[in-house]
Structure formats: structure tokens, C-alpha cells
Design an enzyme around this catalytic site. Structure first.
Site, PDB file in Angstrom:
ATOM      1  N   GLN A  78       0.814  -1.212   0.000  1.00 27.32           N
ATOM      2  CA  GLN A  78       0.000   0.000   0.000  1.00 27.32           C
ATOM      3  C   GLN A  78       0.848   1.263   0.000  1.00 27.32           C
ATOM      4  OE1 GLN A  78      -2.436  -0.524   3.491  1.00 27.32           O
ATOM      5  NE2 GLN A  78      -3.580  -2.234   2.614  1.00 27.32           N
ATOM      6  N   HIS A 140      -0.929  -0.068   5.748  1.00 24.97           N
ATOM      7  CA  HIS A 140      -1.461   0.939   6.671  1.00 24.97           C
ATOM      8  C   HIS A 140      -0.470   2.058   6.967  1.00 24.97           C
ATOM      9  CE1 HIS A 140      -4.627  -2.076   8.479  1.00 24.97           C
ATOM     10  NE2 HIS A 140      -4.627  -2.044   7.147  1.00 24.97           N
ATOM     11  N   TYR A 254     -11.665 -10.361  10.011  1.00 26.51           N
ATOM     12  CA  TYR A 254     -12.137 -10.692   8.666  1.00 26.51           C
ATOM     13  C   TYR A 254     -12.773 -12.078   8.622  1.00 26.51           C
ATOM     14  CZ  TYR A 254      -9.810  -6.511   6.981  1.00 26.51           C
ATOM     15  OH  TYR A 254      -9.444  -5.203   6.779  1.00 26.51           O
TER      16      TYR A 254
END
Length: 351
Positions: A78, A140, A254
Site C-alpha cells: 500500500q 497501513h 475478517y
């Protein structure tokens, strides 16, 4: 410039009845995973691309020019070149601020730096702040930046995918940081005289904030952040505030189990949350309301406000099926969006 569709109803819900038959125009569709945008006083816009490029785009023609002088980024996972902001006195000093995922000794970290825009190049670029410790993770990073009305710079950091960092006051990750414009620490930050916490931290207990904006009515900082499976939040950071992650969350693992409580005394609750998750990214106040991009549910969320209370939410642009990464109001008082894809777009919403 290509007009891809006319919206007689959807965008009529965005603004006043004066916008009767607005259009969405594609100013360019050749941006590689664009992430942040900032409008220059002369009318062009600067756009970051996650692989590490900074583009200058002429709004009238869509012409793109690569701006050299950007830092070396870690464009994996990311990470990459992330957000951008102009100094409040940019017209005089030409400072452009960038955040990026950069290499460091033990992995990567969210970095902040600035350079002077001279012509079509960044000069004298310098790193101002590194969110430590470095972490061996590609997840993140945050990372949005905004100046408030007093000239302080707020920078968000994610928990780097290691959730307990958000509750560690010695760790810059999973926090909102407050800095002076040169990267130094304001003397009135909440933990400056507190040995328990890092001086740069303004608030903590955040998972992965990817939206910041200053509320025009009050000058207050608003952020939103990703939850796990559910529990995306809008929060109003306060000095020293603990926003709970991972002890407090509406989200779940999740694979299903509960992570934390929905509320704990002494920790700050969100003013709004999304379950199921929309994966929010980018946010802007516009004509008294709040607009938030959605990456997973691929829409623009229009949140009507009464002070700090969300009174109604409407999903716009869903049929475009675009991951909306960033939102900003342009100098023409229209909304501009970035879409997150290999052939990412700069879109303009106009009458």
C-alpha cells in the site's frame, strides 16, 4: 477533455438547485494509481501517483507534466508517494509538502518532506519527519496531511498492520501527528511534557486514517479511518484523545470474531461509522456537507450535516464503478475526484 455522462438527478443532490444538469468530465485518464491532489493558485493541479511521480495537470487541456525532485519511495504493498499539501503561504514561499512510504533501517516508514516548486521542478527537497519506529510491513501507512487555520500541519499514520502499535504512546504509528511547518514539534502538543508519549502525537488509537479535512464552520480537524470488517469511522481528534483501536471498534476480524468493545469509558467514540465497510479514502467539505470517497463500494458518499451530526447519507456515482481515492474543491468551486486504478482519472463534477 471527455464528458462521460450527464447526471440530471444524482449530482442535483450534491448542491443547490442551481446545479440542475451537471456533468462528469474526465480531465485525464492516464494517471497510475493517483493518491493526492492540490490546486496551485495559477489554476493547475498537482497530483501524486503512488509509483513515485508528481504530475502537474492543466485543467483547461488535461496536459500533464512530470515534476522532478520528488523523494525516492517504497512503492510496494500500500506504499508509495502518498499525499500532498501546499503551505498556507504558498504564493510567497512555494513550499509543497509530500508524504510517502520510504525505506529505513528495519523496513519502511511514513515520511513527510517539502520542496519549493520553481517552474516545473521541486527544488531543495528535504525530509522533515519520519514516523518511527520503522516496520517491516507494506500496510497501513495513513497518510493524509492538512494545515489548520493556525498553520499547524496534521499528518495521519496507520498502525502498519500491527494493531497494538495504535495504543503504544511511544510509537508514531496509528496516530494523528501535529507538527510545525518545518517538521518541528509544537510546544503545546499534549505529550511534550509527558514521558509516557511521543512529542509529535496529537491523538492515538487510530487504525488507518486516509481522510482529513478542516471543518469550515469551526476550524476543527475531522478524519476518517478504515475499520477491519466493518467499523470504518469518522472521528474528531482532540489533544491526547485515545480513539480506541483495537480495544474499541465496531468492526470484526475478517474471519468473523469480535475484536473489541463498541465503546469504553475514557476513549473517544466516532461521530459516525460504516458497517459494512466502504473503505473510505479522501474527504472534503463542500457547500456545508461532507463528501467521502469509497474504495470497496466504489461510490461517493454524500453526508448531510447538522453541526457534528450526520443526518443523512446518500451514495452517488455508484454506476461509474470507480475506486474514489481523493476529493478536493477546485479554485472554480467545483469538486474534483481521483480514481484509484492503473489508468486513474482526474474527474470534474460541473453544471
Amino acid at each position: 477533455m471527455v464528458c462521460i455522462r450527464r447526471l440530471f438527478l444524482l449530482l442535483g443532490m450534491i448542491a443547490t438547485p442551481a446545479i440542475a444538469s451537471p456533468t462528469i468530465s474526465v480531465l485525464t485518464d492516464s494517471l497510475e494509481h493517483p493518491w493526492g491532489l492540490a490546486f496551485l493558485p495559477e489554476g493547475d493541479v498537482l497530483v501524486t501517483e503512488r509509483p513515485g511521480r508528481l504530475q502537474r495537470i492543466e485543467l483547461a487541456t488535461g496536459r500533464q507534466t512530470i515534476i522532478p525532485g520528488t523523494p525516492t519511495v517504497s512503492a510496494s504493498g500500500q506504499g508509495g508517494l502518498l499525499d500532498i499539501a501546499l503551505h498556507p503561504n504558498f504564493a510567497d514561499n512555494r513550499w509543497v509538502y509530500l508524504t510517502w512510504a520510504g525505506h529505513c533501517e528495519t523496513g519502511t516508514a511514513t515520511h513527510l518532506g517539502r520542496g519549493r516548486l520553481v517552474g516545473n521542478a521541486l527544488e531543495d527537497f528535504e525530509t522533515l519527519f519520519v514516523a518511527t519506529p520503522c516496520v517491516d510491513s507494506g500496510r497501513h501507512f495513513g497518510s493524509r496531511i492538512v494545515f489548520d487555520t493556525n498553520g499547524y500541519l496534521f499528518m495521519t499514520t496507520g498502525d502498519r498492520g500491527e494493531r497494538d502499535r495504535a495504543q503504544d504512546l511511544t510509537d508514531h504509528n496509528g496516530a494523528v501527528l501535529r507538527l510545525n511547518d518545518n517538521g518541528s514539534i509544537p510546544s503545546d502538543n499534549p505529550f511534550v511534557d509527558d514521558p509516557r508519549g511521543a512529542d509529535a502525537i496529537y491523538s492515538y488509537g487510530h487504525r488507518n486514517p486516509q481522510g482529513v479535512a478542516i471543518y469550515p464552520d469551526t476550524g476543527a480537524l475531522w478524519i476518517h479511518e478504515h475499520g477491519p470488517r466493518g467499523g470504518d469511522e469518522i472521528n474528531l481528534p482532540v489533544p491526547g484523545g485515545n480513539f480506541g483501536w483495537p480495544k474499541v471498534t465496531y468492526g470484526r476480524e475478517y474471519w468473523g470474531p469480535q475484536i473489541g468493545e463498541e465503546s469504553i469509558p475514557g476513549m473517544v467514540d466516532p461521530i459516525y461509522q460504516w458497517t459494512p465497510s466502504i473503505a473510505p479514502s479522501g474527504m472534503a467539505f463542500y457547500r456545508g456537507d461532507l463528501f467521502v470517497g469509497a474504495l470497496v463500494q466504489t461510490h461517493l458518499a454524500h453526508l448531510e450535516l447538522n453541526g457534528e451530526t450526520v443526518t443523512q447519507e446518500t451514495q452517488l456515482l455508484s454506476e461509474l464503478n470507480r475506486r474514489i481515492r481523493a476529493i478536493a474543491q477546485g479554485p472554480d468551486n467545483l469538486l474534483y475526484l481521483l480514481t484509484d486504478q492503473r489508468n486513474g482519472e482526474l474527474l470534474r463534477l460541473s453544471p
